[in-house]
Design a protein around this motif. Structure first.
Motif, mmCIF file in Angstrom:
data_model
loop_
_atom_site.group_PDB
_atom_site.id
_atom_site.type_symbol
_atom_site.label_atom_id
_atom_site.label_comp_id
_atom_site.label_asym_id
_atom_site.label_seq_id
_atom_site.Cartn_x
_atom_site.Cartn_y
_atom_site.Cartn_z
ATOM 1 N N PRO A 1 9.663 -1.874 9.228
ATOM 2 C CA PRO A 1 9.878 -2.742 8.292
ATOM 3 C C PRO A 1 9.660 -4.064 8.734
ATOM 4 O O PRO A 1 9.652 -4.518 9.921
ATOM 5 C CB PRO A 1 11.247 -2.739 7.625
ATOM 6 N N PRO A 2 9.270 -5.158 7.858
ATOM 7 C CA PRO A 2 9.154 -6.393 8.438
ATOM 8 C C PRO A 2 9.993 -6.954 8.844
ATOM 9 O O PRO A 2 11.177 -7.168 8.152
ATOM 10 C CB PRO A 2 8.425 -7.275 7.340
ATOM 11 N N LEU B 1 7.755 -14.692 7.766
ATOM 12 C CA LEU B 1 7.363 -13.442 7.944
ATOM 13 C C LEU B 1 5.968 -13.615 8.853
ATOM 14 O O LEU B 1 5.288 -14.382 8.456
ATOM 15 C CB LEU B 1 7.060 -12.833 6.513
ATOM 16 N N LYS B 2 6.193 -12.697 9.790
ATOM 17 C CA LYS B 2 4.874 -12.943 10.822
ATOM 18 C C LYS B 2 3.714 -11.914 9.981
ATOM 19 O O LYS B 2 4.137 -10.735 9.571
ATOM 20 C CB LYS B 2 5.399 -12.303 12.273
ATOM 21 N N VAL B 3 2.734 -12.501 10.045
ATOM 22 C CA VAL B 3 1.534 -11.855 9.543
ATOM 23 C C VAL B 3 0.330 -11.713 10.445
ATOM 24 O O VAL B 3 -0.080 -12.129 11.407
ATOM 25 C CB VAL B 3 1.173 -12.399 8.319
ATOM 26 N N ASN C 1 0.859 -1.128 -0.164
ATOM 27 C CA ASN C 1 -0.145 0.037 -0.101
ATOM 28 C C ASN C 1 0.966 1.275 -0.040
ATOM 29 O O ASN C 1 2.147 1.202 -0.032
ATOM 30 C CB ASN C 1 -0.849 -0.047 1.128
ATOM 31 N N HIS C 2 0.280 2.317 0.204
ATOM 32 C CA HIS C 2 1.183 3.561 -0.082
ATOM 33 C C HIS C 2 1.957 3.902 1.149
ATOM 34 O O HIS C 2 2.762 4.772 0.904
ATOM 35 C CB HIS C 2 -0.177 5.079 -0.256
ATOM 36 N N GLU C 3 1.628 3.099 2.336
ATOM 37 C CA GLU C 3 2.570 3.380 3.619
ATOM 38 C C GLU C 3 3.612 2.298 3.263
ATOM 39 O O GLU C 3 4.482 2.127 4.261
ATOM 40 C CB GLU C 3 1.779 3.268 4.694
ATOM 41 N N GLY C 4 3.656 1.520 2.287
ATOM 42 C CA GLY C 4 4.678 0.357 2.450
ATOM 43 C C GLY C 4 4.672 -0.835 2.850
ATOM 44 O O GLY C 4 5.486 -1.741 3.049
ATOM 45 N N VAL C 5 3.355 -1.089 3.633
ATOM 46 C CA VAL C 5 2.884 -2.492 4.240
ATOM 47 C C VAL C 5 2.295 -3.246 3.161
ATOM 48 O O VAL C 5 1.467 -2.982 2.232
ATOM 49 C CB VAL C 5 1.939 -2.012 5.218
ATOM 50 N N HIS C 6 2.848 -4.611 3.178
ATOM 51 C CA HIS C 6 2.207 -5.602 2.247
ATOM 52 C C HIS C 6 0.939 -6.235 2.832
ATOM 53 O O HIS C 6 0.719 -6.348 3.876
ATOM 54 C CB HIS C 6 3.474 -6.581 2.138
#
Length: 141
Positions: A76-77, A131-133, A40-45
């Motif tokens: 960041p992730p 990757l924790k989601v 998204n626009h905030e860089g979050v997947h």
């Protein structure tokens, strides 16, 4: 007075004094044929289903793709090097359990999936790292 004191003490011991029960963990392979990764626009997947149409038993017969999705945990992730006993295929996991399906349409029920995954910590295996989601939904209770 004695009975009142016993009642108050038993309430404290029975409720566990606010202890949180640790969540179990589920590990899934990231399957790019089943799930898409969108930034998204905030860089979050956000991880959404590509081929699943979802319905919801919470509000009636709504069919929409983004009723239920995952997002990365943290920015960041952070990636983890874990050694779980089992890593599942998300597609097979969701198809295997009949509790996730709407009885009338046979489609995934976003509300049932959301309630189930709320009880777990979820990781996706991406490039040999986990990757924790987080579980998200466009539903509101």
């Amino acid at each position: 007075m004695r009975y009142f004191l016993i009642l108050i003490l038993s309430m404290f011991f029975n409720c566990g004094w606010g202890q949180k029960v640790p969540k179990d963990t589920l590990y899934f392979n990231f399957d790019s044929n089943y799930i898409s990764a969108e930034k998204n626009h905030e860089g979050v997947h956000a991880f959404r289903f590509k081929t699943e149409e979802l319905v919801t038993s919470a509000f009636g017969p709504i069919i929409k793709e983004d009723l239920f999705f995952f997002t990365q945990s943290g920015f960041p992730p952070k990636k983890y090097s874990l050694k779980p006993k089992r890593v599942y295929s998300l597609q097979k996991f969701l198809k295997k359990k009949k509790i996730f399906r709407d009885a009338s349409t046979g489609k995934l029920d976003a509300y049932k999936v959301m309630k189930y995954f709320d009880e777990f910590v979820v990781f996706f295996l991406v490039d040999d790292e986990f990757l924790k989601v987080n579980v998200h939904t466009s539903l509101s209770e």
